[in-house]
Design a protein around this motif. Sequence first.
Motif, short mmCIF file in Angstrom:
data_model
loop_
_atom_site.label_atom_id
_atom_site.label_comp_id
_atom_site.label_asym_id
_atom_site.label_seq_id
_atom_site.Cartn_x
_atom_site.Cartn_y
_atom_site.Cartn_z
N VAL A 29 -4.06 1.51 -21.59
CA VAL A 29 -3.35 2.30 -20.44
C VAL A 29 -4.11 1.44 -18.75
O VAL A 29 -5.24 0.72 -19.06
N ALA A 30 -2.93 1.28 -18.19
CA ALA A 30 -2.40 0.19 -16.48
C ALA A 30 -4.06 1.09 -16.22
O ALA A 30 -4.16 2.73 -16.20
N PRO A 31 -4.54 0.02 -15.11
CA PRO A 31 -5.26 0.77 -14.11
C PRO A 31 -5.17 1.58 -13.16
O PRO A 31 -5.91 3.01 -12.91
N ILE A 32 -3.97 1.73 -12.92
CA ILE A 32 -2.79 3.21 -12.09
C ILE A 32 -2.21 4.06 -13.25
O ILE A 32 -1.28 2.98 -13.80
N CYS A 33 -2.96 5.11 -12.88
CA CYS A 33 -2.24 6.40 -14.15
C CYS A 33 -1.62 7.30 -13.62
O CYS A 33 -2.29 7.91 -12.52
N LEU A 34 -0.07 7.47 -14.31
CA LEU A 34 -0.13 9.18 -13.20
C LEU A 34 -0.09 9.78 -14.09
O LEU A 34 0.75 9.88 -15.61
N LEU A 35 -0.09 10.98 -13.75
CA LEU A 35 -0.90 11.88 -15.05
C LEU A 35 0.68 13.36 -15.08
O LEU A 35 1.04 13.87 -13.39
N VAL A 36 1.15 13.30 -15.83
CA VAL A 36 1.96 15.18 -15.71
C VAL A 36 1.61 15.76 -16.66
O VAL A 36 1.09 15.45 -18.33
N GLY A 37 1.90 16.73 -16.38
CA GLY A 37 1.95 17.97 -17.80
C GLY A 37 2.73 17.68 -19.12
O GLY A 37 2.66 18.01 -20.11
#
Length: 282
Positions: A29-37
Amino acid sequence: MPKIIKRKADKPTTKKGLQYHTHTRRGDVAPICLLVGAPGRVYMMAKFLTNCKWFRNHHRGLVTVTGYYKGHRISISTTGMGGASTGIVLPELVRSGARLFIRVGTCGSLIKASKPGQTIIVNRARRHDGASENWAVKGFPAIASRWIVAALRAAAKKITPNDYFVGEECTTSCFVSGQGRPGLNGRVPKRMLKRHQKMMKEGVACYSMEAATIFVWCAKMGFGIPSGALNAIVANRHTNEFDVKGEKQAALIAFEATLLLRKHPRIKSKIAKVNAALKAAA
């Protein structure tokens, strides 16, 4: 002979040593992570990435992808619906490399002038999610990183200057009664109706089910990992409009915001401190 992984009940993993729910390991996983449901939103957003690598747990319905947006490495991961599921996924993503979270979700707007398809950037959240009480006392504030809020606003001004709002989310543990919707009997429980009316009266911007959980977990359990959130409006609770659109617009705002955050000295400093804290705790 294959390496034997010693599995522990307090830190569950798969037989291959992957994180038990996300099926990721350190560095995936990259340091910047986008979260979605929703898993479908991962696949929609992944169309903007190149060189994608996928991680899937079909049994749990969780999906993570790591790729490149305009040459910069980024991950997108599902949390499932609500705080309980989100609280499971967050530490596994951090163990796999995440150091900054931005939720890209959907919401029911409490802003009368808003329309489905517009965007709400969340600057703080009211904690009716339930999960955050595991990590902090009731009075602890659920607040987004001000640097992330600023980056999201800058990106929104660039992409859709007249189609976004900034405000407070009411994070709930229930999509129906908890957000003032009638149940099968056509009624809303009195205390939930009272709370819904209070949210409308006090100028809360929207309902969703994850922001407070993310903000509090990052502050209390994630060594202060920077976190933020924005939601595509799919419902207006004043006019009773409902239309599922605006997810692509919200995603693009988040992607563009990450480009700004990579250059931010305070974000870099914060991530360095998180790395040091994780190393010391290992």
